[in-house]
Design a protein around this motif. Structure first.
Motif, mmCIF file in Angstrom:
data_model
loop_
_atom_site.group_PDB
_atom_site.id
_atom_site.type_symbol
_atom_site.label_atom_id
_atom_site.label_comp_id
_atom_site.label_asym_id
_atom_site.label_seq_id
_atom_site.Cartn_x
_atom_site.Cartn_y
_atom_site.Cartn_z
ATOM 1 N N GLN A 38 40.897 47.079 38.467
ATOM 2 C CA GLN A 38 42.287 46.994 38.911
ATOM 3 C C GLN A 38 42.919 48.337 38.578
ATOM 4 O O GLN A 38 43.034 48.703 37.399
ATOM 5 C CB GLN A 38 43.035 45.864 38.231
ATOM 6 N N ASP A 39 43.311 49.086 39.619
ATOM 7 C CA ASP A 39 43.862 50.416 39.371
ATOM 8 C C ASP A 39 45.308 50.324 38.908
ATOM 9 O O ASP A 39 45.904 49.251 38.892
ATOM 10 C CB ASP A 39 43.685 51.337 40.580
ATOM 11 N N GLU A 40 45.863 51.469 38.513
ATOM 12 C CA GLU A 40 47.207 51.473 37.934
ATOM 13 C C GLU A 40 48.293 51.136 38.944
ATOM 14 O O GLU A 40 49.429 50.880 38.563
ATOM 15 C CB GLU A 40 47.487 52.805 37.246
ATOM 16 N N ASN A 41 47.943 51.077 40.242
ATOM 17 C CA ASN A 41 48.896 50.662 41.272
ATOM 18 C C ASN A 41 48.803 49.165 41.570
ATOM 19 O O ASN A 41 49.497 48.664 42.449
ATOM 20 C CB ASN A 41 48.667 51.461 42.553
ATOM 21 N N GLY A 42 47.896 48.469 40.866
ATOM 22 C CA GLY A 42 47.753 47.035 41.052
ATOM 23 C C GLY A 42 46.715 46.628 42.077
ATOM 24 O O GLY A 42 46.494 45.445 42.283
ATOM 25 N N TYR A 43 46.058 47.602 42.713
ATOM 26 C CA TYR A 43 45.026 47.299 43.705
ATOM 27 C C TYR A 43 43.688 47.061 43.015
ATOM 28 O O TYR A 43 43.378 47.675 42.004
ATOM 29 C CB TYR A 43 44.874 48.450 44.710
ATOM 30 N N THR A 44 42.884 46.166 43.594
ATOM 31 C CA THR A 44 41.543 45.922 43.084
ATOM 32 C C THR A 44 40.558 46.793 43.850
ATOM 33 O O THR A 44 40.505 46.737 45.077
ATOM 34 C CB THR A 44 41.155 44.441 43.232
ATOM 35 N N GLN A 45 39.817 47.605 43.120
ATOM 36 C CA GLN A 45 38.777 48.451 43.688
ATOM 37 C C GLN A 45 37.439 47.802 43.373
ATOM 38 O O GLN A 45 37.150 47.516 42.208
ATOM 39 C CB GLN A 45 38.824 49.864 43.083
ATOM 40 N N ILE A 46 36.625 47.552 44.394
ATOM 41 C CA ILE A 46 35.301 46.970 44.198
ATOM 42 C C ILE A 46 34.281 48.074 44.437
ATOM 43 O O ILE A 46 34.198 48.619 45.533
ATOM 44 C CB ILE A 46 35.066 45.773 45.139
ATOM 45 N N ILE A 47 33.533 48.423 43.406
ATOM 46 C CA ILE A 47 32.582 49.518 43.459
ATOM 47 C C ILE A 47 31.167 48.948 43.490
ATOM 48 O O ILE A 47 30.734 48.282 42.550
ATOM 49 C CB ILE A 47 32.721 50.444 42.216
ATOM 50 N N ASN A 48 30.448 49.208 44.576
ATOM 51 C CA ASN A 48 29.050 48.803 44.704
ATOM 52 C C ASN A 48 28.215 49.736 43.840
ATOM 53 O O ASN A 48 28.322 50.950 43.945
ATOM 54 C CB ASN A 48 28.631 48.886 46.173
ATOM 55 N N LEU A 49 27.370 49.192 43.001
ATOM 56 C CA LEU A 49 26.593 49.990 42.058
ATOM 57 C C LEU A 49 25.283 50.514 42.633
ATOM 58 O O LEU A 49 24.552 51.220 41.949
ATOM 59 C CB LEU A 49 26.302 49.164 40.800
ATOM 60 N N ASP A 50 25.015 50.231 43.889
ATOM 61 C CA ASP A 50 23.736 50.589 44.505
ATOM 62 C C ASP A 50 23.430 52.085 44.418
ATOM 63 O O ASP A 50 22.309 52.467 44.130
ATOM 64 C CB ASP A 50 23.718 50.126 45.963
ATOM 65 N N LYS A 51 24.419 52.954 44.649
ATOM 66 C CA LYS A 51 24.174 54.400 44.653
ATOM 67 C C LYS A 51 24.967 55.131 43.577
ATOM 68 O O LYS A 51 25.213 56.323 43.675
ATOM 69 C CB LYS A 51 24.499 54.973 46.028
ATOM 70 N N ILE A 52 25.332 54.418 42.529
ATOM 71 C CA ILE A 52 26.091 54.993 41.417
ATOM 72 C C ILE A 52 25.133 55.257 40.257
ATOM 73 O O ILE A 52 24.351 54.380 39.888
ATOM 74 C CB ILE A 52 27.203 54.025 40.950
ATOM 75 N N PHE A 53 25.211 56.449 39.682
ATOM 76 C CA PHE A 53 24.377 56.743 38.512
ATOM 77 C C PHE A 53 24.993 56.170 37.242
ATOM 78 O O PHE A 53 24.310 55.538 36.437
ATOM 79 C CB PHE A 53 24.135 58.252 38.356
ATOM 80 N N ALA A 54 26.308 56.411 37.048
ATOM 81 C CA ALA A 54 26.953 55.933 35.823
ATOM 82 C C ALA A 54 28.447 55.738 36.038
ATOM 83 O O ALA A 54 29.055 56.433 36.839
ATOM 84 C CB ALA A 54 26.739 56.939 34.690
ATOM 85 N N ILE A 55 29.003 54.776 35.331
ATOM 86 C CA ILE A 55 30.442 54.579 35.241
ATOM 87 C C ILE A 55 30.786 54.604 33.764
ATOM 88 O O ILE A 55 30.241 53.837 32.979
ATOM 89 C CB ILE A 55 30.890 53.253 35.881
ATOM 90 N N VAL A 56 31.678 55.534 33.390
ATOM 91 C CA VAL A 56 32.017 55.715 31.974
ATOM 92 C C VAL A 56 33.508 55.453 31.792
ATOM 93 O O VAL A 56 34.329 56.000 32.520
ATOM 94 C CB VAL A 56 31.662 57.160 31.526
ATOM 95 N N TYR A 57 33.818 54.608 30.801
ATOM 96 C CA TYR A 57 35.223 54.316 30.493
ATOM 97 C C TYR A 57 35.411 54.072 29.034
ATOM 98 O O TYR A 57 34.476 53.950 28.283
ATOM 99 C CB TYR A 57 35.756 53.145 31.322
#
Length: 57
Positions: A38-57
């Motif tokens: 959920q981004d800071e504007n209130g929208y939901t972002q759906i990220i497909n992990l198929d071609k993602i190397f890493a998500i860091v938070y």
């Protein structure tokens, strides 16, 4: 509280600490195939992990 979420598409971008995309928000769901942010504007972002190397938070 939202935080910076860095998305890396390749090993090299991760090693160089140069994210391919940055989203400010909150991770709402982590699954085997996708992440929902959920981004800071209130929208939901759906990220497909198929071609993602890493998500860091």
């Amino acid at each position: 509280m939202s935080k910076e979420i860095n998305i890396y598409l390749t090993f090299n971008s991760w090693m160089d600490e140069r994210p391919d995309a940055i989203i400010r928000g909150i991770v709402k769901f982590k699954g085997d195939s996708h992440v929902e942010i959920q981004d800071e504007n209130g929208y939901t972002q759906i990220i497909n992990l198929d071609k993602i190397f890493a998500i860091v938070y």
